[in-house]
Design an enzyme around this catalytic site. Structure first.
Site, PDB file in Angstrom:
ATOM      1  N   VAL A  51      12.781 -63.642 -10.996  1.00 24.67           N
ATOM      2  CA  VAL A  51      12.835 -62.922 -12.277  1.00 24.67           C
ATOM      3  C   VAL A  51      12.847 -63.912 -13.441  1.00 24.67           C
ATOM      4  O   VAL A  51      12.101 -63.768 -14.408  1.00 24.67           O
ATOM      5  CB  VAL A  51      14.063 -61.984 -12.328  1.00 24.67           C
ATOM      6  CG1 VAL A  51      14.300 -61.450 -13.732  1.00 24.67           C
ATOM      7  CG2 VAL A  51      13.899 -60.843 -11.334  1.00 24.67           C
ATOM      8  N   GLU A  52      13.680 -64.939 -13.345  1.00 23.92           N
ATOM      9  CA  GLU A  52      13.742 -65.917 -14.430  1.00 23.92           C
ATOM     10  C   GLU A  52      12.437 -66.691 -14.557  1.00 23.92           C
ATOM     11  O   GLU A  52      11.988 -66.995 -15.667  1.00 23.92           O
ATOM     12  CB  GLU A  52      14.905 -66.886 -14.252  1.00 23.92           C
ATOM     13  CG  GLU A  52      14.994 -67.855 -15.399  1.00 23.92           C
ATOM     14  CD  GLU A  52      16.382 -68.397 -15.663  1.00 23.92           C
ATOM     15  OE1 GLU A  52      16.456 -69.314 -16.507  1.00 23.92           O
ATOM     16  OE2 GLU A  52      17.351 -67.937 -15.074  1.00 23.92           O
ATOM     17  N   SER A  53      11.800 -66.980 -13.448  1.00 25.19           N
ATOM     18  CA  SER A  53      10.550 -67.737 -13.477  1.00 25.19           C
ATOM     19  C   SER A  53       9.437 -66.971 -14.173  1.00 25.19           C
ATOM     20  O   SER A  53       8.736 -67.529 -15.027  1.00 25.19           O
ATOM     21  CB  SER A  53      10.116 -68.094 -12.050  1.00 25.19           C
ATOM     22  OG  SER A  53      11.068 -68.946 -11.442  1.00 25.19           O
TER      23      SER A  53
END
Length: 127
Positions: A51-53
């Protein structure tokens, strides 16, 4: 570009592959195998990293590659277990401003079932 930038990073170790990179939508895929916890299910931390990527790469695409971006707030709700195959994250920007971006991310398994949802806030700074 995104694949080259991933060399030697957690994204490469997780096996994240980019399917779509554009200002309206970012899509990436990650194998479940190798990214599991002790019960053989997709690790929540691997999902969070996915998700952060996608949100971070998305911000770089929209804000410009001359900027530095970094996640400053992440929340992920894990809705269903995944034990095999791949998960696919689709991120859409809710807002990309001059200094902050917010992304909505949906993570689905190979059957199209929703595995997790996330929200990422990203800081945008001059390089």
């Amino acid at each position: 570009m995104a694949t080259e930038a991933m060399r030697g990073t957690l994204m490469e170790r997780l096996g994240i592959g980019w399917l779509e990179l554009g200002p309206e939508r970012i899509v990436a895929r990650m194998p479940v195998e190798g990214n599991t916890q002790v019960y053989g299910l997709l690790h929540g931390g691997a999902t969070a990293a996915l998700v952060e990527s996608v949100g971070s790469i998305g911000t770089a695409v929209v804000a410009g590659l001359d900027k530095r971006v970094a996640g400053i707030h992440l929340s992920v709700d894990h809705l269903r277990a995944a034990a095999a195959g791949h998960v696919t994250a689709t991120a859409v920007p809710l807002r990309v401003g001059r200094s902050v971006a917010v992304w909505d991310v949906r993570v689905e398994d190979d059957a199209g079932e929703l595995v997790a949802v996330g929200r990422l806030t990203v800081s945008i700074r001059s390089a």
